[in-house]
Design a protein around this motif. Structure first.
Motif, mmCIF file in Angstrom:
data_model
loop_
_atom_site.group_PDB
_atom_site.id
_atom_site.type_symbol
_atom_site.label_atom_id
_atom_site.label_comp_id
_atom_site.label_asym_id
_atom_site.label_seq_id
_atom_site.Cartn_x
_atom_site.Cartn_y
_atom_site.Cartn_z
ATOM 1 N N SER A 125 6.228 6.234 -4.924
ATOM 2 C CA SER A 125 4.946 5.827 -4.356
ATOM 3 C C SER A 125 4.725 6.319 -2.938
ATOM 4 O O SER A 125 3.631 6.175 -2.405
ATOM 5 C CB SER A 125 4.886 4.295 -4.336
ATOM 6 N N SER A 127 -2.485 8.166 -8.677
ATOM 7 C CA SER A 127 -2.888 6.931 -8.003
ATOM 8 C C SER A 127 -4.401 6.860 -7.990
ATOM 9 O O SER A 127 -5.075 7.877 -7.810
ATOM 10 C CB SER A 127 -2.364 6.920 -6.564
ATOM 11 N N THR A 128 -4.948 5.663 -8.157
ATOM 12 C CA THR A 128 -6.402 5.500 -8.076
ATOM 13 C C THR A 128 -6.903 5.707 -6.655
ATOM 14 O O THR A 128 -8.093 5.930 -6.443
ATOM 15 C CB THR A 128 -6.809 4.101 -8.560
ATOM 16 N N LYS A 129 -6.005 5.640 -5.665
ATOM 17 C CA LYS A 129 -6.396 5.902 -4.286
ATOM 18 C C LYS A 129 -6.618 7.383 -4.020
ATOM 19 O O LYS A 129 -7.251 7.756 -3.029
ATOM 20 C CB LYS A 129 -5.312 5.394 -3.312
ATOM 21 N N GLY A 130 -5.989 8.225 -4.856
ATOM 22 C CA GLY A 130 -6.042 9.649 -4.638
ATOM 23 C C GLY A 130 -4.983 10.133 -3.673
ATOM 24 O O GLY A 130 -4.917 11.318 -3.333
ATOM 25 N N SER A 164 -0.219 1.218 2.705
ATOM 26 C CA SER A 164 -0.378 -0.086 2.065
ATOM 27 C C SER A 164 -1.818 -0.376 1.663
ATOM 28 O O SER A 164 -2.129 -1.447 1.193
ATOM 29 C CB SER A 164 0.093 -1.180 3.025
ATOM 30 N N MET A 165 -2.701 0.576 1.867
ATOM 31 C CA MET A 165 -4.117 0.360 1.543
ATOM 32 C C MET A 165 -4.388 0.654 0.080
ATOM 33 O O MET A 165 -3.742 1.484 -0.519
ATOM 34 C CB MET A 165 -4.996 1.254 2.419
#
Length: 199
Positions: A110, A190-193, A198-199
């Motif tokens: 991660s 990741s859906t964050k890209g 931690s965001m």
């Protein structure tokens, strides 16, 4: 080519390593600590990552610095070889039986370092090696690899088997987590890209 070279030079240790994630499990390891060499060879062989690592450390004091710093170097090499981590499976886990011992290792690449260590030894040493140093190696690896890593010995009696099953478990979990999924080869998993933070 998912390869990396790393050097770490301090007043306590001098370590150089090269790593190829997409190798065949070929290794050449020399740390001056026989049991640590054996564990790093297991890590290479069972992850199929090629690993060349040479270390010189202050072994006249104890094995702590060489053990910990080799964890930092191997972890950093994994992180560098992964690059932006696009396309990787990201998650991996393994159950490793060794005779009476069973250990579970789970990893998330991660880019958020964290170690959960649930491993107990009944002897303070294996040969000349302090068993408390195994946790130090895994903590250093998780930190520099950017890995959330859970290592749990479910049961076992032989301390050699317990230690070795932890390294083999990490190897097999890494083999899965670093594999490329062609369906998302150009995407960060990741859906964050982005991986990390931690965001």
């Amino acid at each position: 080519m998912r390869t990396a070279s790393v050097e770490r030079n301090t007043k306590e240790t001098r370590i150089a390593a090269t790593l190829d994630i997409d190798g065949r499990g070929v290794y050449d390891v020399s740390t001056g600590i026989g049991f640590l060499d054996h564990m790093l060879e297991q890590l290479s062989r069972h992850s199929l990552m090629d690993l060349n690592l040479k270390a010189e450390g202050d072994l006249h004091i104890d094995f702590h610095h060489t053990t910990e710093d080799s964890g930092y170097v191997v972890g950093e090499a994994v992180s560098k070889a992964l690059g932006d981590r696009k396309g990787i499976q990201r998650y991996g886990h393994a159950y490793i039986p060794m005779d009476e011992t069973l250990t579970r290792v789970s990893i998330d690449l991660s880019n958020r370092p964290y170690l959960v260590w649930k491993v107990n030894f009944t002897r303070p040493k294996l040969g000349d090696f302090d068993t408390e140093l195994f946790k130090e190696w895994f903590a250093a690896f998780a930190q520099s690899a950017g890995a959330t890593l859970h290592v749990e010995n479910l049961y076992g009696e032989n301390n050699h088997h317990i230690a070795e099953s932890c390294f083999k478990g990490l190897a097999r979990a890494l083999k899965v987590a670093t594999a490329i999924d062609e369906r998302q080869a150009d995407a960060v998993p990741s859906t964050k890209g982005v991986l990390g933070g931690s965001m």
